[in-house]
Scaffold this motif. Sequence first.
Motif, PDB file in Angstrom:
ATOM      1  N   ASP A   1       8.774   5.923  -6.202  1.00 46.45           N
ATOM      2  CA  ASP A   1       9.624   4.740  -6.021  1.00 46.45           C
ATOM      3  C   ASP A   1       9.095   3.768  -4.979  1.00 46.45           C
ATOM      4  OD1 ASP A   1      11.469   5.250  -7.946  1.00 46.45           O
ATOM      5  OD2 ASP A   1      12.734   6.462  -6.631  1.00 46.45           O
ATOM      6  N   ASP A   2       7.986   4.110  -4.330  1.00 43.44           N
ATOM      7  CA  ASP A   2       7.417   3.169  -3.357  1.00 43.44           C
ATOM      8  C   ASP A   2       6.896   1.932  -4.082  1.00 43.44           C
ATOM      9  OD1 ASP A   2       7.964   4.722  -1.170  1.00 43.44           O
ATOM     10  OD2 ASP A   2       5.998   5.689  -1.126  1.00 43.44           O
ATOM     11  N   LEU A   3       6.888   0.812  -3.374  1.00 41.55           N
ATOM     12  CA  LEU A   3       6.490  -0.448  -4.011  1.00 41.55           C
ATOM     13  C   LEU A   3       5.134  -0.355  -4.710  1.00 41.55           C
ATOM     14  CD1 LEU A   3       6.713  -3.456  -4.627  1.00 41.55           C
ATOM     15  CD2 LEU A   3       5.969  -3.952  -2.290  1.00 41.55           C
ATOM     16  N   GLY A   4       4.156   0.259  -4.038  1.00 44.28           N
ATOM     17  CA  GLY A   4       2.803   0.256  -4.600  1.00 44.28           C
ATOM     18  C   GLY A   4       2.542   1.328  -5.648  1.00 44.28           C
TER      19      GLY A   4
ATOM     20  N   ARG B   1       0.815  -1.231   0.000  1.00 41.91           N
ATOM     21  CA  ARG B   1       0.000   0.000   0.000  1.00 41.91           C
ATOM     22  C   ARG B   1       0.840   1.270   0.000  1.00 41.91           C
ATOM     23  NH1 ARG B   1      -3.277  -2.805   4.289  1.00 41.91           N
ATOM     24  NH2 ARG B   1      -4.909  -3.853   3.098  1.00 41.91           N
ATOM     25  N   GLN B   2       2.154   1.144   0.133  1.00 41.44           N
ATOM     26  CA  GLN B   2       2.980   2.360   0.145  1.00 41.44           C
ATOM     27  C   GLN B   2       3.002   2.965  -1.257  1.00 41.44           C
ATOM     28  OE1 GLN B   2       6.768   1.420   1.894  1.00 41.44           O
ATOM     29  NE2 GLN B   2       5.847   0.928   3.863  1.00 41.44           N
ATOM     30  N   GLN B   3       2.415   4.156  -1.379  1.00 40.07           N
ATOM     31  CA  GLN B   3       2.261   4.779  -2.703  1.00 40.07           C
ATOM     32  C   GLN B   3       2.526   6.276  -2.651  1.00 40.07           C
ATOM     33  OE1 GLN B   3      -1.816   3.314  -3.368  1.00 40.07           O
ATOM     34  NE2 GLN B   3      -1.014   1.977  -4.989  1.00 40.07           N
ATOM     35  N   THR B   4       3.276   6.735  -1.622  1.00 45.32           N
ATOM     36  CA  THR B   4       3.492   8.172  -1.463  1.00 45.32           C
ATOM     37  C   THR B   4       4.451   8.708  -2.521  1.00 45.32           C
ATOM     38  OG1 THR B   4       3.321   7.748   0.893  1.00 45.32           O
ATOM     39  CG2 THR B   4       4.070   9.940   0.251  1.00 45.32           C
TER      40      THR B   4
END
Length: 508
Positions: free
Chosen positions: A123-126, A117-120
């Motif tokens: 380059d975050d995974l999500g 869920r990391q989408q900030t």
Amino acid sequence: MATPSAPSSSLPPLSSTEHQPPLPPQQSSSSSSALSPPSSILVIGSGVFGLTTAYALSRRHDFANTTITVVDRADPSNPDVFPAPDAASVDTSRIIRADYPDAAYAALAAEAQLQWRQQTHPDDLGSEGRYSESGLLLVADGPAPSLGTPVVTGTTVIDKSKLTGMDYARFSWANVLSIASSDPELAARIKECPNTEAIKAALGTGGSSGSWGYINGLSGWANAGASIAWLYKRVRAEGRINFVAGEVTNLEVSGNTVTGARLSDGRVLSADLVMVSAGAWTGRLVDLTGQAIATGQVLGYIDLTPEEEAQLAHMPVILNLSSGLFVIPPKNGVLKIARHAYGYLNPTTLFTPPLGSSVTASAAAISLPLTTLSDPILQIPTEGADDLRRALHEMVPLPSLRDRPFSKTRICWYSDTPTADFIIDYHPEYKGLFVATGDSGHAFKFMPVIGEKIADVIAGQCPPEFVGKWNWRYPAGDAAIKAVITEDGSRGGIPGLILSTELGRAVN
Ligand SMILES: Cc1cc2nc3c(=O)[nH]c(=O)nc-3n(C[C@H](O)[C@H](O)[C@H](O)COP(=O)(O)OP(=O)(O)OC[C@H]3O[C@@H](n4cnc5c(N)ncnc54)[C@H](O)[C@@H]3O)c2cc1C
């Protein structure tokens, strides 16, 4: 809307190192059973199991002096392709769900979801379309349960071999409700669909499937190829791991110690510890008779017009646990339909038997993957294509799609175990040999966390909740000679279909 956040005890995130300070390497927990790190490790296979483990080890203080090498049978003309395009870890999509009847897998998947869920930051995974929280509609056929939510506690032991698709759905429902129970906003995103009409309303395509189910707004899907490429890029950037392109033909052994691996071009890679994580190909290198078997699963892709894609833009993933059929919401003009089934077997005679096999070379026939890398014109059997078409008609009944041909099909391979538990353990007979396989068609979602867990097992610290699940199990009696059939309640199709026989009937 509430967003689940990482608990303070969560593992270092698999997130960007470009917008955050580099994370300190992890210390493995120490106990009297902790094992000392080897001076060199060779990881065979760069899928989810292999790549994440190599990455996790490379970040640990106590493995700081360990040389880590990853070898994969990538396309020789393109040595930068890791893993190979026919690996299970490479595809347009994989479902990301904590919806498991087994509380241990549900909790581990929920831990992984925090990182999906990391989408900030881009380059975050999500980010960049790698993760979409579309929701998951989990349904099953048969009499709808009238007992309400089953009670599952941390100590409940479920006999997975006795589960039906309906049981799988109901226990999963209980587990995800339990995980979300501390936050009413999260719990509200999980809703029962007690009948066909409720399922139809939740699906929103005009179709329906199953007689009972629930929709979990906390689940979704990931672009698997893009996600593993994201991880590979980060691992390469650290410069800590050596990558070798090459196909391992056999393990090198001295007495009862594995000393390395021989490649098809004659090179030998030596190491103190060899980890075989070659997905459905693992049985070619290490005997897994009675423990795991390669099964082929069918997928079909259908091209959509922009109007059709817009019409389906808000559908959730739908998975029917009785038929195994599922549909992933469209992306980039493509709809994917697949079947989580008992799968096809591809008995293959080996001239060099796998390590530990008791049979002679000529008799060593085991099921191994057949893919378009070795057979470029390989298509899916009619039996599978018909089932995918049935799913389309039932779950996404747009008249314009009814007879549209698949733009692409694929047979993708699981390493299936009887209970769908992974095999993550030292080999009981050969020193210097560790195996991480038996993905059973559900390991991708664990990409953010599984490498740390495998590294724990390598360090002699198997997570307590997986002791007895991930360990090497010598099959006894009949089980030693019978083909493995996965009976965890999630599979559709017919057990024991032989791929060549089905292909011989006709192809689509
Ligand atoms: C059709 C399909 C749908 C799926 N859906 C989901 C889903 O919705 N959600 C989910 O969580 N999971 C899903 N999965 C499962 C998930 O994709 C797998 O569990 C996971 O990718 C397995 O990773 P792995 O590392 O074990 O194997 P792989 O990704 O197959 O990696 C094995 C690697 O070993 C290499 N290799 C093999 N033999 C050799 C050799 N002799 N020498 C050198 N290298 C070798 C291969 O090239 C490959 O790169 C699905 C799988 C399939 C096939």
